[in-house]
Design an enzyme around this catalytic site. Sequence first.
Site, mmCIF file in Angstrom:
data_model
loop_
_atom_site.group_PDB
_atom_site.id
_atom_site.type_symbol
_atom_site.label_atom_id
_atom_site.label_comp_id
_atom_site.label_asym_id
_atom_site.label_seq_id
_atom_site.Cartn_x
_atom_site.Cartn_y
_atom_site.Cartn_z
ATOM 1 N N ASP A 361 -0.395 -7.232 -32.151
ATOM 2 C CA ASP A 361 0.982 -7.381 -32.673
ATOM 3 C C ASP A 361 1.925 -6.683 -31.714
ATOM 4 O O ASP A 361 1.684 -5.585 -31.255
ATOM 5 C CB ASP A 361 1.143 -6.787 -34.079
ATOM 6 N N THR A 362 3.069 -7.310 -31.614
ATOM 7 C CA THR A 362 4.001 -6.941 -30.559
ATOM 8 C C THR A 362 5.382 -7.404 -30.983
ATOM 9 O O THR A 362 5.509 -8.205 -31.891
ATOM 10 C CB THR A 362 3.593 -7.667 -29.250
ATOM 11 N N VAL A 363 6.431 -6.912 -30.348
ATOM 12 C CA VAL A 363 7.760 -7.506 -30.514
ATOM 13 C C VAL A 363 8.280 -7.908 -29.145
ATOM 14 O O VAL A 363 8.073 -7.221 -28.142
ATOM 15 C CB VAL A 363 8.767 -6.544 -31.184
ATOM 16 N N SER A 380 4.965 -2.857 -27.775
ATOM 17 C CA SER A 380 3.835 -3.113 -28.673
ATOM 18 C C SER A 380 2.979 -1.881 -28.906
ATOM 19 O O SER A 380 2.836 -1.029 -28.036
ATOM 20 C CB SER A 380 2.947 -4.208 -28.063
ATOM 21 N N MET A 449 5.687 -13.208 -28.305
ATOM 22 C CA MET A 449 4.699 -12.155 -28.503
ATOM 23 C C MET A 449 3.446 -12.733 -29.151
ATOM 24 O O MET A 449 3.435 -13.858 -29.622
ATOM 25 C CB MET A 449 5.277 -11.023 -29.348
#
Length: 568
Positions: A361-363, A380, A449
């Site tokens: 998960d990341t932005v 992230s 992402m």
Amino acid sequence: CSGMGTDLPFTSRRSPVLCLRGCVASSQPLASAVGVDVLKHGGNAADAAVAIAAALAVTEPCSTGLGGDAFCLFYNGNTGEIRGINGSGRSPQALTLDFLEGLGYSAEAPPSVFDALNVTVPGAPACWCDTVQLFGSQKLSMQEVLSGAVELAVKGFPIAEVTAYHWAKWVAALRDSGKEQGEDLLIGGHPPKHGQVFKNIAMARTIKELGERGKPAFYQGRVAQAIVDVINQNGGVMTLEDLSNHDSEVVSPISTEYKGVRLWELPPNSQGLVALLLLNILENFPQLKAGGHNSSDYIHVFVEAVRLAQTDAFGYLGDSTHLTVPLESLLAKSYSQQRARHISMDRVMEQVEPGLLTGSDTVYFCVIDSQGNACSFVNSTYMGFGTGLVPKGCGFSLQNRGANFSLQRGHINCVAGRKRPYHTIIPALLTGSSTDSEKPQLLAALGVMGAFMQPQGHIQVLLNMVEFGMNPQQALDAPRVFVQYENKTDQWLINLEEGIDQEVAVELRRRGHRVNWPVTGHERAHFGRGQIITVGDWWNRSVTQTNSPFRVLWAGSDPRADGCAQGY
């Protein structure tokens, strides 16, 4: 945008956001608003990007934060120069293969992904500071840039729907693995619910100190000691020296050309190389769009190209300070032609090996400002809250990026002290093709992402625009494909998002692909969450703004997230 209830029908009815002076796009409306506010107060794209990064750390701690890593690509509107910052952290000096083997771990039985041994030095805070120092307007102090995030953390904010789902999911994953999430990121021991107001006073203090004192506020003193304490209490080996020795790396981006546009990515240890390899292979299939968007032929060629590009990355991509990555050979058009010959139109490739060379998960978010600068930024903690370890009194969790190391002796990505792992997070920029003497014309800041989905997402949204004439919002709305390598089975799985025809899934299975269709609801997180801002509508070949006195910005934000694009 259409409603997002239990079934989460992500088909978007949004129009692209159009504006003149500046634009931001992120996965959280409150973070987008913070970025616009910085632009209005005289900041530039780099200042706004860091403000958004900090605001997302507050509002989406289940995806990003101070305890993670960050990468930045910056386009200078005056000179056309593109520079990057690799803000990924290194492993502790003591984390060697011999040490891990002495604890009984092996390539077949590595530590749990949530283990404290997988904490690498958080690179994001240094990347934020360096981005403002190197690329910022110099009109706003670091305190002013971070003030919006501090205010959100102190006064509180309502939890958005998709964020609430992932917050609960990752807290549950940590508990299932026998770990508890830090109380700073819970309300009464529970993850906050959709619409519930959440405050994080501890994180507000950490961000405020970073604004006041810069990098030493994080990598030395109170915060550094708290990081070391929680890691060592849980069996990790990080030291104060590991933290104080951290620095970002300013890098020159790598790129390739495709049908008159040039895609820019960051070099290894980032997997931006995968996106470029993929695009080069696809260039050898001029009939790519003939069958139509997301047709069986289109997806078959795309999937096979992903398998080739990803396999090359697994074989050649690692920390360039520990090995030589043969970038020139890998990015040669002749090499992509050689790789493309392995693809048959009517049958899946049985075995994929790295090419032979001569020589979670990341932005993601992006900003373009009124001076023509662009900042493409990704931040992230890797898998949700990362390890879930929360340094006492700091308000953030520590990443588990070290889970991407290999414990296979001699592997290009084998664990070692002070080494950066194979890194999935990648920002991108798009320019027109140009000669060395010309200033490259900025066309877009873009990114998607989603761990190993990211290079696949970059190329899908790019092709949606270049090949099929979609605007930024349409390019993000369109159903996507995720080609997933499964380590346990040593097989590839093709995930097809709802909206792709069932007949396509049937035909792909006939050609020998393992297909998961349809992927619906919150499972669509596998396809990533993207943002795009373009300069003009260059994908629409019938319209030209060459003679227009205005520079119109077009922006889209992924309907699979809670966010939006905002302009002024």
